[in-house]
Write a protein that holds these residues in place. Sequence first.
Motif, PDB file in Angstrom:
ATOM      1  N   ASP A 230      54.340  61.827  30.766  1.00 40.51           N
ATOM      2  CA  ASP A 230      53.594  60.603  30.468  1.00 40.51           C
ATOM      3  C   ASP A 230      54.586  59.438  30.580  1.00 40.51           C
ATOM      4  O   ASP A 230      55.454  59.272  29.726  1.00 40.51           O
ATOM      5  CB  ASP A 230      53.041  60.736  29.041  1.00 40.51           C
ATOM      6  CG  ASP A 230      52.181  59.568  28.617  1.00 40.51           C
ATOM      7  OD1 ASP A 230      52.294  58.480  29.213  1.00 40.51           O
ATOM      8  OD2 ASP A 230      51.411  59.751  27.656  1.00 40.51           O
ATOM      9  N   TYR A 231      54.483  58.662  31.666  1.00 40.57           N
ATOM     10  CA  TYR A 231      55.442  57.574  31.906  1.00 40.57           C
ATOM     11  C   TYR A 231      54.905  56.284  31.292  1.00 40.57           C
ATOM     12  O   TYR A 231      53.758  55.910  31.550  1.00 40.57           O
ATOM     13  CB  TYR A 231      55.700  57.416  33.416  1.00 40.57           C
ATOM     14  CG  TYR A 231      56.371  58.658  33.965  1.00 40.57           C
ATOM     15  CD1 TYR A 231      57.758  58.803  33.913  1.00 40.57           C
ATOM     16  CD2 TYR A 231      55.615  59.729  34.452  1.00 40.57           C
ATOM     17  CE1 TYR A 231      58.372  59.966  34.360  1.00 40.57           C
ATOM     18  CE2 TYR A 231      56.219  60.897  34.901  1.00 40.57           C
ATOM     19  CZ  TYR A 231      57.603  61.006  34.846  1.00 40.57           C
ATOM     20  OH  TYR A 231      58.210  62.175  35.279  1.00 40.57           O
ATOM     21  N   ILE A 232      55.757  55.640  30.504  1.00 35.79           N
ATOM     22  CA  ILE A 232      55.326  54.444  29.788  1.00 35.79           C
ATOM     23  C   ILE A 232      56.272  53.287  30.132  1.00 35.79           C
ATOM     24  O   ILE A 232      57.499  53.468  30.127  1.00 35.79           O
ATOM     25  CB  ILE A 232      55.255  54.718  28.260  1.00 35.79           C
ATOM     26  CG1 ILE A 232      54.874  53.481  27.472  1.00 35.79           C
ATOM     27  CG2 ILE A 232      56.524  55.339  27.700  1.00 35.79           C
ATOM     28  CD1 ILE A 232      53.416  53.161  27.523  1.00 35.79           C
ATOM     29  N   HIS A 233      55.684  52.138  30.459  1.00 38.61           N
ATOM     30  CA  HIS A 233      56.517  51.027  30.927  1.00 38.61           C
ATOM     31  C   HIS A 233      57.404  50.489  29.809  1.00 38.61           C
ATOM     32  O   HIS A 233      56.973  50.326  28.664  1.00 38.61           O
ATOM     33  CB  HIS A 233      55.636  49.896  31.466  1.00 38.61           C
ATOM     34  CG  HIS A 233      56.406  48.905  32.274  1.00 38.61           C
ATOM     35  ND1 HIS A 233      57.122  47.884  31.704  1.00 38.61           N
ATOM     36  CD2 HIS A 233      56.613  48.812  33.608  1.00 38.61           C
ATOM     37  CE1 HIS A 233      57.719  47.187  32.664  1.00 38.61           C
ATOM     38  NE2 HIS A 233      57.424  47.735  33.826  1.00 38.61           N
ATOM     39  N   ARG A 311      48.281  47.787  23.167  1.00 39.93           N
ATOM     40  CA  ARG A 311      47.571  48.176  24.403  1.00 39.93           C
ATOM     41  C   ARG A 311      48.554  48.067  25.550  1.00 39.93           C
ATOM     42  O   ARG A 311      48.941  46.946  25.905  1.00 39.93           O
ATOM     43  CB  ARG A 311      46.424  47.200  24.718  1.00 39.93           C
ATOM     44  CG  ARG A 311      45.357  47.077  23.669  1.00 39.93           C
ATOM     45  CD  ARG A 311      44.238  48.126  23.814  1.00 39.93           C
ATOM     46  NE  ARG A 311      43.352  48.061  22.665  1.00 39.93           N
ATOM     47  CZ  ARG A 311      43.604  48.636  21.472  1.00 39.93           C
ATOM     48  NH1 ARG A 311      44.709  49.326  21.285  1.00 39.93           N
ATOM     49  NH2 ARG A 311      42.744  48.525  20.480  1.00 39.93           N
ATOM     50  N   PRO A 312      48.970  49.166  26.167  1.00 41.06           N
ATOM     51  CA  PRO A 312      49.900  49.061  27.293  1.00 41.06           C
ATOM     52  C   PRO A 312      49.329  48.188  28.418  1.00 41.06           C
ATOM     53  O   PRO A 312      48.162  48.325  28.784  1.00 41.06           O
ATOM     54  CB  PRO A 312      50.067  50.506  27.756  1.00 41.06           C
ATOM     55  CG  PRO A 312      49.703  51.337  26.568  1.00 41.06           C
ATOM     56  CD  PRO A 312      48.653  50.562  25.822  1.00 41.06           C
ATOM     57  N   ARG A 313      50.150  47.267  28.940  1.00 44.09           N
ATOM     58  CA  ARG A 313      49.714  46.369  30.027  1.00 44.09           C
ATOM     59  C   ARG A 313      49.995  46.953  31.398  1.00 44.09           C
ATOM     60  O   ARG A 313      49.381  46.600  32.381  1.00 44.09           O
ATOM     61  CB  ARG A 313      50.494  45.044  29.940  1.00 44.09           C
ATOM     62  CG  ARG A 313      49.903  44.034  28.978  1.00 44.09           C
ATOM     63  CD  ARG A 313      50.822  42.833  28.855  1.00 44.09           C
ATOM     64  NE  ARG A 313      51.060  42.152  30.121  1.00 44.09           N
ATOM     65  CZ  ARG A 313      52.205  41.509  30.414  1.00 44.09           C
ATOM     66  NH1 ARG A 313      53.209  41.480  29.545  1.00 44.09           N
ATOM     67  NH2 ARG A 313      52.352  40.893  31.568  1.00 44.09           N
ATOM     68  N   PHE A 314      51.032  47.799  31.478  1.00 46.65           N
ATOM     69  CA  PHE A 314      51.465  48.309  32.790  1.00 46.65           C
ATOM     70  C   PHE A 314      51.209  49.818  32.856  1.00 46.65           C
ATOM     71  O   PHE A 314      52.120  50.595  33.126  1.00 46.65           O
ATOM     72  CB  PHE A 314      52.955  48.032  33.003  1.00 46.65           C
ATOM     73  CG  PHE A 314      53.323  46.579  32.849  1.00 46.65           C
ATOM     74  CD1 PHE A 314      53.152  45.694  33.904  1.00 46.65           C
ATOM     75  CD2 PHE A 314      53.841  46.098  31.648  1.00 46.65           C
ATOM     76  CE1 PHE A 314      53.491  44.353  33.771  1.00 46.65           C
ATOM     77  CE2 PHE A 314      54.179  44.761  31.510  1.00 46.65           C
ATOM     78  CZ  PHE A 314      54.010  43.878  32.580  1.00 46.65           C
ATOM     79  N   ASP A 316      49.368  51.706  34.822  1.00 51.24           N
ATOM     80  CA  ASP A 316      49.216  52.383  36.102  1.00 51.24           C
ATOM     81  C   ASP A 316      50.584  52.830  36.651  1.00 51.24           C
ATOM     82  O   ASP A 316      51.529  52.043  36.695  1.00 51.24           O
ATOM     83  CB  ASP A 316      48.533  51.389  37.062  1.00 51.24           C
ATOM     84  CG  ASP A 316      48.457  51.937  38.452  1.00 51.24           C
ATOM     85  OD1 ASP A 316      47.828  52.989  38.606  1.00 51.24           O
ATOM     86  OD2 ASP A 316      49.056  51.338  39.371  1.00 51.24           O
ATOM     87  N   LEU A 317      50.661  54.093  37.079  1.00 46.49           N
ATOM     88  CA  LEU A 317      51.963  54.632  37.523  1.00 46.49           C
ATOM     89  C   LEU A 317      52.562  53.819  38.671  1.00 46.49           C
ATOM     90  O   LEU A 317      53.756  53.548  38.706  1.00 46.49           O
ATOM     91  CB  LEU A 317      51.816  56.101  37.935  1.00 46.49           C
ATOM     92  CG  LEU A 317      53.114  56.755  38.432  1.00 46.49           C
ATOM     93  CD1 LEU A 317      54.164  56.841  37.330  1.00 46.49           C
ATOM     94  CD2 LEU A 317      52.838  58.145  39.014  1.00 46.49           C
ATOM     95  N   ARG A 318      51.702  53.414  39.625  1.00 43.90           N
ATOM     96  CA  ARG A 318      52.253  52.649  40.767  1.00 43.90           C
ATOM     97  C   ARG A 318      52.813  51.310  40.322  1.00 43.90           C
ATOM     98  O   ARG A 318      53.802  50.828  40.870  1.00 43.90           O
ATOM     99  CB  ARG A 318      51.181  52.434  41.828  1.00 43.90           C
ATOM    100  CG  ARG A 318      50.883  53.719  42.574  1.00 43.90           C
ATOM    101  CD  ARG A 318      50.151  53.420  43.843  1.00 43.90           C
ATOM    102  NE  ARG A 318      49.730  54.669  44.457  1.00 43.90           N
ATOM    103  CZ  ARG A 318      49.176  54.778  45.638  1.00 43.90           C
ATOM    104  NH1 ARG A 318      48.937  53.692  46.348  1.00 43.90           N
ATOM    105  NH2 ARG A 318      48.830  55.942  46.115  1.00 43.90           N
ATOM    106  N   THR A 319      52.172  50.701  39.331  1.00 40.84           N
ATOM    107  CA  THR A 319      52.681  49.419  38.818  1.00 40.84           C
ATOM    108  C   THR A 319      54.037  49.646  38.151  1.00 40.84           C
ATOM    109  O   THR A 319      54.972  48.857  38.326  1.00 40.84           O
ATOM    110  CB  THR A 319      51.686  48.825  37.787  1.00 40.84           C
ATOM    111  OG1 THR A 319      50.402  48.809  38.386  1.00 40.84           O
ATOM    112  CG2 THR A 319      52.091  47.433  37.354  1.00 40.84           C
ATOM    113  N   ILE A 320      54.142  50.721  37.394  1.00 39.20           N
ATOM    114  CA  ILE A 320      55.413  51.037  36.724  1.00 39.20           C
ATOM    115  C   ILE A 320      56.507  51.219  37.780  1.00 39.20           C
ATOM    116  O   ILE A 320      57.591  50.632  37.698  1.00 39.20           O
ATOM    117  CB  ILE A 320      55.275  52.326  35.855  1.00 39.20           C
ATOM    118  CG1 ILE A 320      54.323  52.072  34.678  1.00 39.20           C
ATOM    119  CG2 ILE A 320      56.645  52.803  35.367  1.00 39.20           C
ATOM    120  CD1 ILE A 320      54.019  53.301  33.836  1.00 39.20           C
ATOM    121  N   ILE A 321      56.192  52.018  38.807  1.00 35.17           N
ATOM    122  CA  ILE A 321      57.190  52.286  39.849  1.00 35.17           C
ATOM    123  C   ILE A 321      57.510  51.001  40.623  1.00 35.17           C
ATOM    124  O   ILE A 321      58.666  50.755  40.982  1.00 35.17           O
ATOM    125  CB  ILE A 321      56.712  53.416  40.792  1.00 35.17           C
ATOM    126  CG1 ILE A 321      56.621  54.731  40.006  1.00 35.17           C
ATOM    127  CG2 ILE A 321      57.640  53.574  41.993  1.00 35.17           C
ATOM    128  CD1 ILE A 321      56.056  55.900  40.786  1.00 35.17           C
TER     129      ILE A 321
END
Length: 338
Positions: A230-233, A311-314, A316-321
């Motif tokens: 689970d990747y979190i920005h 509430r996480p803003r980022f 989406d995985l692609r946005t994080i990457i």
Amino acid sequence: MHVLVTGGAGYIGSHTVRELIKAGHRVVILDNLSRGHREAVAVLQKTTPAGTLDFVPGDTGDHALVSGLLQERGIEAVLHFAAHSQVGESVERPELYYRNNVVHGLSLLDTVREGGVKYFIFSSTAAVYGEPVEVPVSEEHPVVPANPYGATKLAFEGALRWYGRAGGPRWMALRYFNAAGADPDGDLGEDHRPETHLIPLVLQAALGLRPAISIFGTDYPTPDGTCIRDYIHVTDLAVAHVLALHALVRGAAPAAYNLGNGSGYSVLEVVRAAEAVTGRSIPVRHTGRRAGDPAVLVAGARQAGQMLGWRPRFADLRTIIDTAWRWHQKHPAGFETV
Ligand SMILES: NC(=O)c1ccc[n+]([C@@H]2O[C@H](COP(=O)([O-])OP(=O)(O)OC[C@H]3O[C@@H](n4cnc5c(N)ncnc54)[C@H](O)[C@@H]3O)[C@@H](O)[C@H]2O)c1
Ligand SMILES: O=c1ccn([C@@H]2O[C@H](COP(=O)(O)OP(=O)(O)O[C@H]3O[C@H](CO)[C@@H](O)[C@H](O)[C@H]3O)[C@@H](O)[C@H]2O)c(=O)[nH]1
């Protein structure tokens, strides 16, 4: 509020310092620079209003130094990021982890209690849960760490709980899942040495700085055989700390909260998403499993939403990457290319 941030020259700490200052707080960073970057502090100093940020080189275990800082600056809250945090290293060198994360951590906590600091926020980890028996992993999941790193983080959570009942600070422990990404402004990012985390390694391979990315295990009981995380920005983590601090000030009870997005991606899905974001093909090499890796780690993170209003803003995985990619392109040698 005047806030002491230990480990503020590191990855998650530096991003959190920026969000604390945006929220109107003043910050003193205490960092021994064993794993952090003086250049990250310089970036923060350049981009924050004069008088809002101070840097003190030093160790959490230095009682005289920390005690003086708390008194001179009138520190009301401590955010404690300073620790060693590599699972593999902790298995090989448990003494480093017990000394830094527990012994020096306890020295800090003693000093904080003596100094009458009111609020304490601790960087904990999903590694406290060990091998999940249920996914998503909620805060009620049994805590059975599978490596010394997780064990030292759990030990410190226990100390917080008992110190809190004996005149210590009101506290929150935030159990992060996999921190990733970089500040959207592009001037702060991830630079661990050696780098062991998947997303920066994948992006270094995309840049041609590594020949390939090793996939640690393709025989896990997951749809494509690779581990799910689970990747979190990192900026979402940073904002959660500000919300946790404000919740404590409003009287919230001490507690441990998971910080994750609640969605899992396999190692191969991360590589594919990175190929889509970078427009480059990323060579992979299949190697065996890495010791101590659970097959699936996904957060049940509803409580942080309900209790902190987070509430996480980022998400989406692609946005994080994408945020990480912008950092790595601009800073291929990390903070050496600031
Ligand atoms: N990166 C992740 O995915 C992740 C996940 C879960 C939890 N965490 C926790 O979050 C925290 C920050 O992680 P990070 O990735 O930013 O690590 P990092 O290594 O980038 O930052 C840690 C900072 O603490 C400093 N430090 C270490 N020991 C110190 C001491 N005794 N005194 C003063 N400074 C000291 C280091 O120099 C470094 O700047 C750690 O406590 C880690 O265990 C990280
Ligand atoms: O070269 C690599 C590096 C990693 N992985 C895999 O990628 C996933 C993510 O690995 P990594 O980025 O190293 O993170 P984790 O080992 O999941 O640990 C991170 O996330 C934990 C919480 O979930 C925190 O406790 C740790 O501090 C933090 O490093 C895992 O399945 C690894 O096996 C590879 O396949 N190849």
